[in-house]
Design an enzyme around this catalytic site. Structure first.
Site, PDB file in Angstrom:
ATOM      1  N   ASP A   1       0.816  -1.215   0.000  1.00 29.69           N
ATOM      2  CA  ASP A   1       0.000   0.000   0.000  1.00 29.69           C
ATOM      3  C   ASP A   1       0.858   1.277   0.000  1.00 29.69           C
ATOM      4  OD1 ASP A   1      -2.439   1.194  -0.126  1.00 29.69           O
ATOM      5  OD2 ASP A   1      -3.075   0.758   1.914  1.00 29.69           O
TER       6      ASP A   1
ATOM      7  N   LYS B   1       2.621   1.924   3.289  1.00 33.28           N
ATOM      8  CA  LYS B   1       1.772   2.154   4.454  1.00 33.28           C
ATOM      9  C   LYS B   1       1.899   1.024   5.471  1.00 33.28           C
ATOM     10  CE  LYS B   1      -1.993   4.196   3.133  1.00 33.28           C
ATOM     11  NZ  LYS B   1      -3.030   4.257   2.176  1.00 33.28           N
TER      12      LYS B   1
HETATM   13  P1  NAD Z   1      -8.420   3.491  -9.907  1.00 28.07           P
HETATM   14  O1  NAD Z   1      -9.682   2.810  -9.588  1.00 28.07           O
HETATM   15  O2  NAD Z   1      -8.497   4.804 -10.595  1.00 28.07           O
HETATM   16  O3  NAD Z   1      -7.484   2.556 -10.796  1.00 28.07           O
HETATM   17  C1  NAD Z   1      -7.376   1.193 -10.620  1.00 28.07           C
HETATM   18  C2  NAD Z   1      -7.344   0.543 -11.988  1.00 28.07           C
HETATM   19  O4  NAD Z   1      -7.095  -0.843 -11.811  1.00 28.07           O
HETATM   20  C3  NAD Z   1      -8.650   0.644 -12.739  1.00 28.07           C
HETATM   21  O5  NAD Z   1      -8.397   1.272 -14.000  1.00 28.07           O
HETATM   22  C4  NAD Z   1      -9.118  -0.796 -12.912  1.00 28.07           C
HETATM   23  O6  NAD Z   1      -9.748  -1.013 -14.132  1.00 28.07           O
HETATM   24  C5  NAD Z   1      -7.816  -1.545 -12.815  1.00 28.07           C
HETATM   25  N1  NAD Z   1      -7.905  -2.944 -12.361  1.00 28.07           N
HETATM   26  C6  NAD Z   1      -8.677  -3.490 -11.397  1.00 28.07           C
HETATM   27  N2  NAD Z   1      -8.383  -4.783 -11.236  1.00 28.07           N
HETATM   28  C7  NAD Z   1      -7.415  -5.082 -12.119  1.00 28.07           C
HETATM   29  C8  NAD Z   1      -6.695  -6.247 -12.426  1.00 28.07           C
HETATM   30  N3  NAD Z   1      -6.936  -7.379 -11.784  1.00 28.07           N
HETATM   31  N4  NAD Z   1      -5.744  -6.189 -13.366  1.00 28.07           N
HETATM   32  C9  NAD Z   1      -5.487  -5.028 -14.030  1.00 28.07           C
HETATM   33  N5  NAD Z   1      -6.145  -3.882 -13.786  1.00 28.07           N
HETATM   34  C10 NAD Z   1      -7.095  -3.909 -12.841  1.00 28.07           C
HETATM   35  O7  NAD Z   1      -7.623   3.608  -8.538  1.00 28.07           O
HETATM   36  P2  NAD Z   1      -6.377   4.528  -8.208  1.00 28.07           P
HETATM   37  O8  NAD Z   1      -6.862   5.772  -7.583  1.00 28.07           O
HETATM   38  O9  NAD Z   1      -5.482   4.604  -9.375  1.00 28.07           O
HETATM   39  O10 NAD Z   1      -5.692   3.668  -7.040  1.00 28.07           O
HETATM   40  C11 NAD Z   1      -5.076   2.452  -7.386  1.00 28.07           C
HETATM   41  C12 NAD Z   1      -4.760   1.653  -6.156  1.00 28.07           C
HETATM   42  O11 NAD Z   1      -3.796   2.355  -5.381  1.00 28.07           O
HETATM   43  C13 NAD Z   1      -5.953   1.410  -5.243  1.00 28.07           C
HETATM   44  O12 NAD Z   1      -5.938   0.083  -4.785  1.00 28.07           O
HETATM   45  C14 NAD Z   1      -5.691   2.333  -4.104  1.00 28.07           C
HETATM   46  O13 NAD Z   1      -6.265   1.873  -2.884  1.00 28.07           O
HETATM   47  C15 NAD Z   1      -4.191   2.305  -4.040  1.00 28.07           C
HETATM   48  N6  NAD Z   1      -3.655   3.430  -3.315  1.00 28.07           N
HETATM   49  C16 NAD Z   1      -3.814   4.706  -3.781  1.00 28.07           C
HETATM   50  C17 NAD Z   1      -3.285   5.778  -3.077  1.00 28.07           C
HETATM   51  C18 NAD Z   1      -3.392   7.188  -3.556  1.00 28.07           C
HETATM   52  O14 NAD Z   1      -2.970   8.107  -2.889  1.00 28.07           O
HETATM   53  N7  NAD Z   1      -3.868   7.424  -4.745  1.00 28.07           N
HETATM   54  C19 NAD Z   1      -2.634   5.540  -1.868  1.00 28.07           C
HETATM   55  C20 NAD Z   1      -2.487   4.225  -1.416  1.00 28.07           C
HETATM   56  C21 NAD Z   1      -2.980   3.188  -2.176  1.00 28.07           C
END
Ligand code: NAD
Length: 540
Positions: free
Chosen positions: A315, A485
């Site tokens: 994370d 995290k």
């Molecule tokens: P998002 O929903 O915009 O993007 C995630 C993408 O993953 C989507 O386009 C989805 O279609 C794709 N996806 C889902 N399952 C998949 C798979 N099995 N194989 C390939 N692609 C797949 O989310 P985001 O805002 O880009 O965040 C991404 C991840 O990062 C999340 O899990 C989020 O919890 C984690 N995260 C984000 C932050 C932050 O600050 N933005 C911080 C910590 C963790």
């Protein structure tokens, strides 16, 4: 403050060779023995030799979830930087700056020259790959091309998106692994790009994707980075998740309902000799995969080859948790007894939509939950009385995390925190913080840092006083905890395993300052210099 662009170390401990250097790192540590109520402390001198391959590889970055907000924000930012794209906002013309990235936007203090402080950019302490040279690809369940996806994210200004079109329109994410049981049901409408077949077929297809990407772009090293939708936790089964033969067999024989898509990407990446980094909270890198990495590296070393695999998670440590681990370090480190932390978040992007379902939120709640544990353990003076509560299963700090989905705010996440501590003579100290920021603008620099630093650490080998040959670093890159995290704890060494040690032995480092010092200290040791404050400075 003069900033130098490179350094050369003059020391008998550092030897430069053809495309590599060795550095002998000498340090003091304590041997501690407590018996019959007496604690004996013996300071001892140790040394370790590092060998660093200084040749920058041609590096590929494959993101799982390439078309998501983080994936498009990182890709767009790197391309804007590479092609020096500018755009107008209400306050004037803007240019790309990689702020928030430790590797690209911070410096390391080297010492003084004629009374003047001298710094070197973090990225120039050792030979680190330039972000402009990264070759980017990846998978996504949505078949939108990267231009459509960056517009969908609503993170960058429209003029920048337009300028990125020529570079991003032709980038289409590879079909991805889908198991609807692992992500929220509200994601189903997004699924237009999945690999057909069994999970074992998916494993083979992802391996093939990596091989083709490597061959086509003549890459030496590929980092696979999970930035896809948060999955629910896998229920670990002792007959599947603890050794790689069982894991492989379960995959091959379709006994795979508890094998998550992310674990399959991880297995495929390691099977192809890649580094795997987990940017979401779920328990992807199960014990079987951790052991696989150890075994893979032992086999590489035995063959005299150097294509070692590494992993780290979980994370991205981007916003609230980063702040919390700095605040906790400050409060507990100053001798206050932090007793309650209440964290509320709301956001309206697709990540927020997914976290709206309980099983996916639970993964996030767990990864955000343990962030203060090492700080509590590090100050037994103030938590002595709470020890008994802990034995009853209670935490010394009442810590709650709430995440709500508010579509209107989009990627602009709001994080509100309240910290209450007991202080001098039963007083209370309450601090409240409110942070508003595009979530992806905080995550993208961290994603870049973890990719670049892990690649660099993959070029390091070490030898301690007891070893007769160089070995790669442990495949779990704990020294990168700064970016995660919930850093994965180190599994026990073989001899401890035989004595029945539980799976996790080492409390991971969460305190932000300590994490930064650990990483900077390691890179300094690799370069052959000492970094960080010296005790003699304030004395002399
Ligand atoms: P998002 O929903 O915009 O993007 C995630 C993408 O993953 C989507 O386009 C989805 O279609 C794709 N996806 C889902 N399952 C998949 C798979 N099995 N194989 C390939 N692609 C797949 O989310 P985001 O805002 O880009 O965040 C991404 C991840 O990062 C999340 O899990 C989020 O919890 C984690 N995260 C984000 C932050 C932050 O600050 N933005 C911080 C910590 C963790």
């Amino acid at each position: 403050m003069p900033l130098v662009s490179s350094i050369r170390v003059n020391s008998p401990n550092v030897v430069y060779g053809d495309g590599e250097h060795t550095s002998v790192y000498e340090y003091m540590t304590n041997e501690v023995c407590v018996s019959d109520g007496v604690c004996n402390v013996k300071p001892v001198k140790r040394s370790m030799t590092f060998k660093v391959n200084d040749k920058k590889p041609r590096m590929g970055l494959m993101m799982v979830g390439l078309g998501g907000n983080n994936g498009t924000t990182l890709t767009g930012g790197i391309l804007a930087h590479k092609y020096n794209l500018t755009w107008r906002e209400r306050t004037g013309e803007k240019k790309p700056e990689l702020l928030g990235s430790v590797t690209q936007s911070t410096a390391v203090h080297l010492g003084q020259c004629n009374g003047e402080d001298i710094y070197v950019p973090f990225s120039k302490l050792l030979s680190m790959v330039d972000p402009n040279d990264l070759v980017i690809s990846g998978w996504d369940l949505s078949n939108a091309n990267m231009y459509e996806a960056v517009c969908r994210a609503h993170v960058y200004q429209p003029e920048l998106c337009d300028k990125l079109k020529q570079y991003m329109e032709g980038m289409v994410p590879l079909p991805a692994i889908y198991d609807k049981d692992f992500i929220a049901s509200n994601q189903e409408s997004r699924v237009t790009n999945k690999i057909e077949g069994t999970k074992f077929d998916c494993y083979n297809k992802v391996r093939k994707d990596i091989r083709e990407f490597k061959e086509k772009n003549k890459l030496d090293r590929v980092v696979v980075l999970w930035t896809a939708t948060t999955e629910r936790y896998s229920e670990l089964d002792e007959h599947i998740h603890y050794n790689i033969e069982d894991f492989h067999k379960a995959l091959e024989s379709h006994n795979d309902s508890e094998i998550s898509p992310s674990s399959i990407y991880c297995y495929a990446a390691m099977s192809e000799g890649c580094i795997y980094l987990n940017g979401s909270p779920q328990n992807t890198i199960v014990p079987a995969l951790q052991r696989f990495a150890e075994k893979y590296n032992e086999e590489q070393a035995a063959k005299g080859e150097h294509n070692f695999v590494y992993y780290m998670g979980d994370d991205f440590k981007s916003g609230q948790t980063k702040f919390k681990s700095m605040m906790g370090e400050f409060l507990i480190g100053s001798g206050m007894r932090l007793r309650s932390v209440a964290s509320y978040n709301h956001l309206g992007n697709n990540d927020g939509l997914n976290l709206n379902e309980h099983r996916q939120f639970r993964s996030k709640e767990i990864s955000k939950g343990g962030v203060l544990d090492d700080m509590i353990a590090g100050n037994p003076m103030v938590y002595e009385e709470q020890k008994d509560q802990k034995a009853d299963g209670k935490h010394p700090i009442d810590h709650i995390v709430v995440i709500k989905y508010v579509p209107f705010v989009g990627d602009s996440k709001r994080a509100l925190d309240e910290y209450t501590s007991e202080i001098w003579m039963n007083g209370l100290n309450t601090i409240v913080a409110h942070n508003t920021c595009e979530d992806s603008l905080l995550a993208a620099p961290i994603m870049l840092d973890m990719a670049l630093v892990s690649e660099l650490l993959g070029r390091v080998e070490y030898k301690n006083e007891k070893m007769d040959k160089f070995m790669p670093l442990h495949p779990l890159l704990s020294s990168m905890s700064l970016f995660f995290k919930a850093p994965i704890p180190k599994p026990p060494m073989a001899e401890l395993k035989d004595k029945g040690a539980k799976w996790e032995t080492e409390m991971p480092l969460n305190a932000l300052g300590a994490q930064r010092r650990q990483l900077e200290g390691l890179l300094g040791a690799l370069a052959g210099i000492s970094v960080g404050p010296c005790v003699c400075g304030p004395v002399e």
